[in-house]
Design a protein around this motif. Structure first.
Motif, short mmCIF file in Angstrom:
data_model
loop_
_atom_site.label_atom_id
_atom_site.label_comp_id
_atom_site.label_asym_id
_atom_site.label_seq_id
_atom_site.Cartn_x
_atom_site.Cartn_y
_atom_site.Cartn_z
N ARG A 273 0.74 -1.15 -0.18
CA ARG A 273 -0.04 0.02 0.07
C ARG A 273 0.89 1.25 0.12
NH1 ARG A 273 0.37 -2.00 5.01
NH2 ARG A 273 0.83 -0.49 6.84
N ALA A 274 0.23 2.43 -0.35
CA ALA A 274 1.12 3.69 -0.48
C ALA A 274 1.51 3.98 1.04
CB ALA A 274 0.05 4.82 -1.13
N GLY A 275 2.65 4.50 1.21
CA GLY A 275 3.43 4.92 2.33
C GLY A 275 4.20 3.56 2.89
N GLN A 276 4.06 2.25 2.59
CA GLN A 276 4.69 1.22 3.15
C GLN A 276 6.07 1.20 2.59
OE1 GLN A 276 2.49 -2.36 2.71
NE2 GLN A 276 4.14 -3.57 2.99
N HIS A 277 6.99 0.42 3.29
CA HIS A 277 8.28 0.53 3.06
C HIS A 277 8.77 -0.86 2.70
CE1 HIS A 277 8.24 4.49 4.95
NE2 HIS A 277 9.17 4.82 4.37
N ILE A 278 9.65 -1.01 1.61
CA ILE A 278 10.25 -2.28 1.49
C ILE A 278 11.76 -2.03 1.68
CG2 ILE A 278 10.74 -3.76 -0.82
CD1 ILE A 278 8.60 -2.86 -2.15
N ARG A 279 12.26 -2.81 2.34
CA ARG A 279 13.83 -3.03 2.70
C ARG A 279 14.40 -3.83 1.87
NH1 ARG A 279 16.14 -6.60 6.35
NH2 ARG A 279 18.05 -5.87 7.43
N LEU A 280 15.42 -3.10 1.14
CA LEU A 280 16.53 -4.11 0.60
C LEU A 280 17.81 -4.00 1.44
CD1 LEU A 280 15.76 -2.44 -3.33
CD2 LEU A 280 15.02 -4.53 -2.00
N ALA A 281 18.11 -5.21 1.89
CA ALA A 281 19.12 -5.27 2.91
C ALA A 281 20.62 -5.23 2.18
CB ALA A 281 19.14 -6.74 3.59
N GLY A 282 21.52 -4.34 2.57
CA GLY A 282 22.73 -4.28 2.00
C GLY A 282 22.79 -3.27 1.03
N GLN A 283 21.85 -2.52 0.49
CA GLN A 283 21.77 -1.66 -0.55
C GLN A 283 21.83 -0.30 -0.27
OE1 GLN A 283 21.71 -2.64 -3.91
NE2 GLN A 283 21.71 -4.88 -3.25
N GLY A 284 22.10 -0.13 0.91
CA GLY A 284 22.66 1.41 1.36
C GLY A 284 24.11 1.67 1.20
N ALA A 285 24.48 2.58 1.97
CA ALA A 285 25.99 3.06 2.04
C ALA A 285 26.94 2.15 2.52
CB ALA A 285 26.16 4.34 2.95
N PRO A 286 27.81 1.90 1.94
CA PRO A 286 28.99 0.90 2.33
C PRO A 286 29.46 0.97 3.81
CG PRO A 286 30.02 2.28 0.78
CD PRO A 286 28.59 2.60 0.91
#
Length: 325
Positions: free
Chosen positions: A186-199
């Motif tokens: 739904r709108a406003g929900q977050h999907i988390r992609l592990a390890g795809q942020g800053a090193p």
């Protein structure tokens, strides 16, 4: 709400480097600081400068602001488009509530970038040698089609991470990700992609990337939470006498019985036909009575006969009763 030209407030060109923006702010802040300048309006100017600098000093906010384009003029009536900030990655959170920013700023940047980790994590600097820090989380907004929320989908996304180049200009680095959109999102929900942020630093792991879901504007449907709304045009005789009509839904056509005496604006609920979930939303069909055009003499004659047959009908009777009470 008025559009604010932050570059005009700062007295710099849109092509200004980050150092030029910093120098302009320091010069103007000294000029208009309330402790120095006692003239009327100086405090308001000082606050306006602070708001402009809050945006232009930050490469991420500046890149998102620049996406609005250069055609806007200060004072123009403004509403941010629904996709104005889609696809931009951000490192951290937004300013706290203690800041006194304008409605324009709040409309653009008030979304909380929740889940941010330690500021500066994953970035080198003096004393960083030998440290092991987890990388900072990133955040981005993406827009999907409503149909993706009904069925789930795999999408290729192009995200942009604003950076400052060697000359001090804000540039964007693009990267492509293959993302699984879960059914029922739904709108406003977050999907988390592990390890795809800053090193991270040293042996610290990379941060995560959180994708905030929004829906692309749709030609038929409106969305509120898990509920979906569609306007359904009805012929006058269908609305008056009742009928069975086919209604398009994101999951396919559904036969719907229209009760007699259905007026414009009446909501008819299709239970469980909204966005899927443990408790699925509903789909609301909003009746809209559509009049046939009176573009021929035969059509006008039909309307005149209708006028004679219903001569005692007054569609504004309730208005007059309300005005007298």
């Amino acid at each position: 709400m008025d559009y604010k030209d932050y570059y005009k407030v700062m007295g710099v060109e849109r092509s200004a480097t980050q150092d030029e923006i910093k120098r302009a702010y320091r010069k103007l802040a000294r000029k208009y600081h309330p402790d120095v300048n006692k003239e009327a309006g100086s405090e308001a100017k000082f606050k306006e400068l602070g708001e402009a600098y809050e945006v232009l000093k930050d490469p991420e906010k500046r890149a998102a602001y620049d996406q609005l384009g250069s055609n806007w003029r200060a004072g123009q009536d403004f509403q941010p488009p629904p996709d104005w900030g889609a696809g931009f990655e951000q490192r951290g959170g937004m300013p706290g509530n203690e800041a006194d920013f304008s409605d324009f700023f709040e409309a653009l940047f008030a979304r909380s970038a929740g889940g941010a980790r330690r500021a500066g994590a994953g970035q080198g600097g003096p004393g960083a040698q030998g440290m092991h820090l987890r990388g900072q989380d990133h955040h981005a907004q993406i827009l999907i089609d409503l149909e993706d929320a009904y069925r789930g989908a795999t999408r290729t996304l192009n995200l942009r991470m604003p950076e400052v180049d060697a000359q001090g200009h804000v540039v964007t680095r693009e990267r492509t990700l293959r993302v699984q959109i879960p059914k029922g999102v739904r709108a406003g929900q977050h999907i988390r992609l592990a390890g795809q942020g800053a090193p991270g630093l040293g042996e610290g792991g990379a941060g995560d990337l959180y994708l905030e879901i929004g829906f692309n504007p749709h030609g038929l449907y409106r969305v509120e939470g898990r509920d979906v709304f569609i306007d359904l045009p009805l012929a006058p005789w269908e609305a008056a006498l009742g009928a069975e009509v086919n209604v398009p839904t994101p999951d396919g056509k559904v036969a719907l019985k229209i009760p007699p005496a259905t007026g414009s604006g009446r909501r008819l609920r299709l239970k469980g036909r909204g966005i899927p979930g443990a408790t699925p939303g509903d789909l609301y069909v909003v009746a809209q009575v559509a009049l046939p055009p009176a573009d021929t003499e035969a059509a006008r004659s039909a309307y005149r006969r209708l006028q004679e047959d219903f001569s005692s009908f007054n569609p504004r009777a309730a208005l007059y009763q309300g005005a007298q009470s």
